[in-house]
Write an enzyme that holds these catalytic residues in place. Structure first.
Site, PDB file in Angstrom:
ATOM      1  N   LYS A   1     -18.201 -48.079 -16.636  1.00 14.57           N
ATOM      2  CA  LYS A   1     -17.748 -47.158 -15.540  1.00 14.57           C
ATOM      3  C   LYS A   1     -18.338 -47.690 -14.421  1.00 14.57           C
ATOM      4  O   LYS A   1     -17.850 -47.546 -13.310  1.00 14.57           O
ATOM      5  CB  LYS A   1     -17.960 -45.844 -15.860  1.00 14.57           C
ATOM      6  CG  LYS A   1     -17.759 -44.887 -15.012  1.00 14.57           C
ATOM      7  CD  LYS A   1     -18.197 -43.604 -15.242  1.00 14.57           C
ATOM      8  CE  LYS A   1     -19.558 -43.088 -15.231  1.00 14.57           C
ATOM      9  NZ  LYS A   1     -20.215 -42.632 -14.057  1.00 14.57           N
ATOM     10  N   ASN A   2     -19.780 -47.768 -14.197  1.00 12.54           N
ATOM     11  CA  ASN A   2     -20.724 -47.768 -13.078  1.00 12.54           C
ATOM     12  C   ASN A   2     -20.262 -49.049 -12.364  1.00 12.54           C
ATOM     13  O   ASN A   2     -20.390 -49.228 -11.223  1.00 12.54           O
ATOM     14  CB  ASN A   2     -21.861 -47.609 -13.507  1.00 12.54           C
ATOM     15  CG  ASN A   2     -22.268 -46.208 -13.668  1.00 12.54           C
ATOM     16  OD1 ASN A   2     -21.304 -45.236 -13.397  1.00 12.54           O
ATOM     17  ND2 ASN A   2     -23.519 -45.965 -14.199  1.00 12.54           N
TER      18      ASN A   2
ATOM     19  N   CYS B   1     -22.814 -36.011 -11.044  1.00 12.94           N
ATOM     20  CA  CYS B   1     -23.554 -34.971 -11.891  1.00 12.94           C
ATOM     21  C   CYS B   1     -24.586 -34.518 -11.038  1.00 12.94           C
ATOM     22  O   CYS B   1     -25.273 -35.083 -10.527  1.00 12.94           O
ATOM     23  CB  CYS B   1     -23.850 -35.692 -13.309  1.00 12.94           C
ATOM     24  SG  CYS B   1     -22.578 -36.159 -14.210  1.00 12.94           S
TER      25      CYS B   1
ATOM     26  N   ARG C   1     -30.611 -36.410  -5.509  1.00 11.67           N
ATOM     27  CA  ARG C   1     -29.776 -37.660  -5.461  1.00 11.67           C
ATOM     28  C   ARG C   1     -29.501 -37.912  -3.679  1.00 11.67           C
ATOM     29  O   ARG C   1     -28.244 -37.787  -3.225  1.00 11.67           O
ATOM     30  CB  ARG C   1     -28.337 -37.389  -6.066  1.00 11.67           C
ATOM     31  CG  ARG C   1     -28.584 -37.154  -7.561  1.00 11.67           C
ATOM     32  CD  ARG C   1     -27.416 -37.180  -8.310  1.00 11.67           C
ATOM     33  NE  ARG C   1     -27.084 -38.610  -8.569  1.00 11.67           N
ATOM     34  CZ  ARG C   1     -26.130 -38.917  -9.474  1.00 11.67           C
ATOM     35  NH1 ARG C   1     -25.383 -38.181 -10.181  1.00 11.67           N
ATOM     36  NH2 ARG C   1     -25.883 -40.340  -9.849  1.00 11.67           N
TER      37      ARG C   1
ATOM     38  N   ASP D   1     -29.473 -42.714 -18.371  1.00  5.98           N
ATOM     39  CA  ASP D   1     -28.158 -42.227 -18.736  1.00  5.98           C
ATOM     40  C   ASP D   1     -28.157 -42.208 -20.394  1.00  5.98           C
ATOM     41  O   ASP D   1     -26.793 -41.711 -20.911  1.00  5.98           O
ATOM     42  CB  ASP D   1     -27.045 -43.209 -18.230  1.00  5.98           C
ATOM     43  CG  ASP D   1     -26.910 -42.816 -16.801  1.00  5.98           C
ATOM     44  OD1 ASP D   1     -27.421 -42.116 -16.115  1.00  5.98           O
ATOM     45  OD2 ASP D   1     -25.905 -43.679 -16.246  1.00  5.98           O
TER      46      ASP D   1
ATOM     47  N   ARG E   1     -15.357 -37.790 -17.413  1.00  7.97           N
ATOM     48  CA  ARG E   1     -15.368 -38.560 -16.278  1.00  7.97           C
ATOM     49  C   ARG E   1     -15.731 -40.105 -16.682  1.00  7.97           C
ATOM     50  O   ARG E   1     -15.726 -40.904 -15.938  1.00  7.97           O
ATOM     51  CB  ARG E   1     -16.741 -38.096 -15.496  1.00  7.97           C
ATOM     52  CG  ARG E   1     -16.237 -36.645 -14.829  1.00  7.97           C
ATOM     53  CD  ARG E   1     -17.431 -36.054 -14.162  1.00  7.97           C
ATOM     54  NE  ARG E   1     -17.934 -36.982 -13.041  1.00  7.97           N
ATOM     55  CZ  ARG E   1     -18.828 -36.601 -12.050  1.00  7.97           C
ATOM     56  NH1 ARG E   1     -19.030 -35.388 -11.922  1.00  7.97           N
ATOM     57  NH2 ARG E   1     -19.194 -37.419 -11.292  1.00  7.97           N
TER      58      ARG E   1
HETATM   59  C1  UD1 Z   1     -26.533 -44.590 -10.748  1.00  8.39           C
HETATM   60  C2  UD1 Z   1     -25.472 -44.538 -11.710  1.00  8.39           C
HETATM   61  C3  UD1 Z   1     -25.934 -43.393 -12.656  1.00  8.39           C
HETATM   62  C4  UD1 Z   1     -27.512 -43.635 -13.169  1.00  8.39           C
HETATM   63  C5  UD1 Z   1     -28.337 -44.064 -11.980  1.00  8.39           C
HETATM   64  C6  UD1 Z   1     -29.713 -44.822 -12.524  1.00  8.39           C
HETATM   65  C7  UD1 Z   1     -23.620 -44.953 -10.621  1.00  8.39           C
HETATM   66  C8  UD1 Z   1     -21.885 -44.494 -10.255  1.00  8.39           C
HETATM   67  N1  UD1 Z   1     -24.218 -44.110 -11.051  1.00  8.39           N
HETATM   68  O1  UD1 Z   1     -26.667 -43.745  -9.976  1.00  8.39           O
HETATM   69  O2  UD1 Z   1     -25.126 -43.294 -13.727  1.00  8.39           O
HETATM   70  O3  UD1 Z   1     -27.997 -42.477 -13.872  1.00  8.39           O
HETATM   71  O4  UD1 Z   1     -27.789 -45.034 -11.313  1.00  8.39           O
HETATM   72  O5  UD1 Z   1     -29.346 -45.753 -13.402  1.00  8.39           O
HETATM   73  O6  UD1 Z   1     -23.377 -46.037 -10.894  1.00  8.39           O
HETATM   74  N2  UD1 Z   1     -32.717 -42.140  -4.527  1.00  8.39           N
HETATM   75  C9  UD1 Z   1     -33.286 -41.889  -3.406  1.00  8.39           C
HETATM   76  N3  UD1 Z   1     -32.521 -42.472  -2.495  1.00  8.39           N
HETATM   77  C10 UD1 Z   1     -31.550 -43.240  -2.292  1.00  8.39           C
HETATM   78  C11 UD1 Z   1     -30.930 -43.400  -3.501  1.00  8.39           C
HETATM   79  C12 UD1 Z   1     -31.398 -43.041  -4.592  1.00  8.39           C
HETATM   80  O7  UD1 Z   1     -34.312 -41.318  -3.322  1.00  8.39           O
HETATM   81  O8  UD1 Z   1     -31.030 -43.316  -1.118  1.00  8.39           O
HETATM   82  C13 UD1 Z   1     -33.204 -41.874  -5.788  1.00  8.39           C
HETATM   83  C14 UD1 Z   1     -32.531 -40.999  -6.669  1.00  8.39           C
HETATM   84  O9  UD1 Z   1     -32.554 -39.724  -6.250  1.00  8.39           O
HETATM   85  C15 UD1 Z   1     -33.075 -41.314  -8.083  1.00  8.39           C
HETATM   86  C16 UD1 Z   1     -33.289 -42.670  -7.886  1.00  8.39           C
HETATM   87  O10 UD1 Z   1     -33.601 -43.142  -6.658  1.00  8.39           O
HETATM   88  O11 UD1 Z   1     -33.929 -40.437  -8.129  1.00  8.39           O
HETATM   89  C17 UD1 Z   1     -32.230 -43.699  -8.589  1.00  8.39           C
HETATM   90  O12 UD1 Z   1     -31.110 -43.252  -7.987  1.00  8.39           O
HETATM   91  P1  UD1 Z   1     -30.040 -44.622  -8.007  1.00  8.39           P
HETATM   92  O13 UD1 Z   1     -30.303 -45.433  -8.795  1.00  8.39           O
HETATM   93  O14 UD1 Z   1     -29.445 -44.678  -6.627  1.00  8.39           O
HETATM   94  O15 UD1 Z   1     -28.797 -43.642  -8.580  1.00  8.39           O
HETATM   95  P2  UD1 Z   1     -27.148 -43.791  -8.488  1.00  8.39           P
HETATM   96  O16 UD1 Z   1     -26.823 -45.144  -7.622  1.00  8.39           O
HETATM   97  O17 UD1 Z   1     -27.070 -42.476  -7.679  1.00  8.39           O
END
Ligand code: UD1
Length: 430
Positions: free
Chosen positions: A22-23, A117, A122, A305, A397
């Site tokens: 999915k991701n 979620c 985030r 996850d 989802r």
């Molecule tokens: C993606 C995955 C999600 C998975 C996560 C971590 C998708 C659509 N979703 O989410 O299923 O749980 O990776 O493997 O691919 N953060 C910041 N600033 C930012 C971006 C992130 O502080 O600009 C923080 C987030 O709050 C979190 C951490 O970094 O604590 C990791 O987040 P991130 O790897 O970006 O997760 P997603 O890409 O949202």
């Protein structure tokens, strides 16, 4: 009222085919609009997150031609609208990949702030930092992220946090920027690598995906490709742990065992047998589960996850286990639901302290988010008696045909739409 109705107690036995990730799919379908030529994508999972993104793209003028359930042709030559903010797109996280893709191609994009979620705050500051480093301006207005650049210029970007989404977004925009971009402290997840391979097959020049440092030489334009998405690591891991909690024997097929190593390692630690072959992994759980310690980490660490799924297993294991969540601050909401099934779990800050209990008993539960929802289904399958799970839209989802795949492994689970159907299920399974 759509629910899963479950009668627990059957060990899961058999083979299950894993779908596309999915991701990875979310990043790849967004990236497909970056050429004016038609892109063919195979092994697309038929899950609502991906379908919502495709619909939003269609509403922006992208031509989406679904060849079959798992194959789509995408043509981004007719995009008229660089503003993507319909109601459904607000619910998914990966809407933000349209920012990187459209910014790269048109130097302008406006997309509703991402939802997804509810597992923590985030932030998207690292995405914004990346776009700005490439020379774009970024504003947040009326709930939308608006970004624009005269032209994009390669840059040297140090990520303050390892972020899957920000790494992918920067790769997207930088692929069509002038000159070289270097991303340091990049995310190494398999779907980052898959996105990079996909873009390279369209003519991009991306090196180092899968390591801490990714180098992208911007190219003038991208071209058509045909590409099959990698298997879903988390879907596979969920069935592997479902085998463990039901004392089953499950072979997950169409996987890349390397991507599952951290999951396999924990299953071995808790007393399961795991056999790997080229594209399948068999999990046999014949002994009582043992306690362990686990901390979620970016890849190749144990995935956040999979955190609820391992907790469901450890709550049934002998002794005291701990699960520490280091990625998202609010990812233990499902623990109250497990407690209602008899689990003994105390959450202190970002750690769950788990005293193993011998069994779960069925209860009426609500899925709080995608992965926790799947984990509650697993608990229901292991439990004595009946369980119902509400809010299964979260689970759908990210899991294609979840109840059907579980049924094929011998689970007593049905998707019911009314009280009458629920009563019918109860009568059928006794
Ligand atoms: C993606 C995955 C999600 C998975 C996560 C971590 C998708 C659509 N979703 O989410 O299923 O749980 O990776 O493997 O691919 N953060 C910041 N600033 C930012 C971006 C992130 O502080 O600009 C923080 C987030 O709050 C979190 C951490 O970094 O604590 C990791 O987040 P991130 O790897 O970006 O997760 P997603 O890409 O949202």
């Amino acid at each position: 009222m759509e629910q899963y109705a479950i009668k627990g107690g059957n060990p899961l036995v058999g083979e299950v085919e894993i779908g596309g990730a999915k991701n990875a799919a979310l990043a790849i379908v967004a990236a497909a609009v970056m050429t004016d030529e038609t892109v063919l994508i195979e092994n697309l999972p038929d899950v609502s997150d991906v379908n919502v993104l495709l619909e939003a793209m269609e509403s922006a003028g992208v031509i989406i031609n679904r060849i079959d359930r798992h194959t789509v042709k995408i043509n981004g030559s007719q995009i008229k609208n660089l503003v993507v903010d319909n109601d459904s797109i607000k619910k998914i996280r990966a809407s933000y990949y349209l920012l990187g893709a459209l910014l790269g191609k048109y130097k302008k994009a406006e997309v509703a702030l991402p939802g997804g979620c509810n597992i923590g705050s985030r932030a998207i500051d690292q995405h914004i930092k990346g776009f700005k480093a490439l020379g774009a301006q970024v504003r947040i207005e009326h709930g939308n992220v608006c970004t624009e650049a005269q032209h994009l210029k390669g840059s040297h970007i140090f990520m303050d946090k390892v972020s899957v989404g920000a790494t992918i977004n920067i790769i997207l925009a930088a692929s069509l920027a002038d000159g070289q971009t270097i991303i340091e402290n990049a995310a190494k997840e398999p779907h980052v690598v898959d996105l990079a391979n996909f873009l390279n097959s369209m003519g991009a020049n991306i090196k180092g995906a899968g390591t801490d440092v990714i180098r992208i030489k911007g190219v003038e334009k991208l071209h058509k490709t045909e590409y099959a998405i990698i298997p879903d690591q988390i879907e596979a891991g969920t069935y592997m742990f479902a085998a463990a909690v039901t004392k089953g024997d499950v072979t997950v097929k169409n996987v890349i065992p390397k991507h599952l190593e951290s999951i396999t390692a924990k299953l071995l630690e808790i007393g399961c047998e795991v056999e790997e072959s080229d594209d399948a992994v068999r999990v046999v759980a014949s002994k009582k589960l043992e306690h362990t310690q686990v901390k979620t980490l970016p890849y190749p660490g144990f995935p956040t996850d999979m955190q609820p799924q391992i907790t469901v297993a450890l709550a049934l294991a002998d002794g005291t286990s701990t699960v520490t969540e280091s990625i998202f601050e609010n990812r233990f909401k499902y623990v109250d639901e497990l407690t209602r099934m008899g689990a003994n779990i105390k959450v202190e800050s970002n750690t769950a302290i788990i005293e193993g209990v011998g069994k779960y008993t069925g209860a009426g539960l609500t899925a709080p988010d995608l992965r926790a929802g799947a984990a509650l289904v697993m608990a229901g399958l292991a439990a004595e008696g009946f369980t119902t799970i509400d809010d299964i839209k979260y689970i759908e989802r990210g899991y294609e045909d979840f109840h059907l795949k579980l049924q094929s492994l011998g689970a007593q689970i049905e998707r019911v739409k009314s009280d009458k159907e629920l009563q019918k299920f109860k009568l059928k399974v006794g």
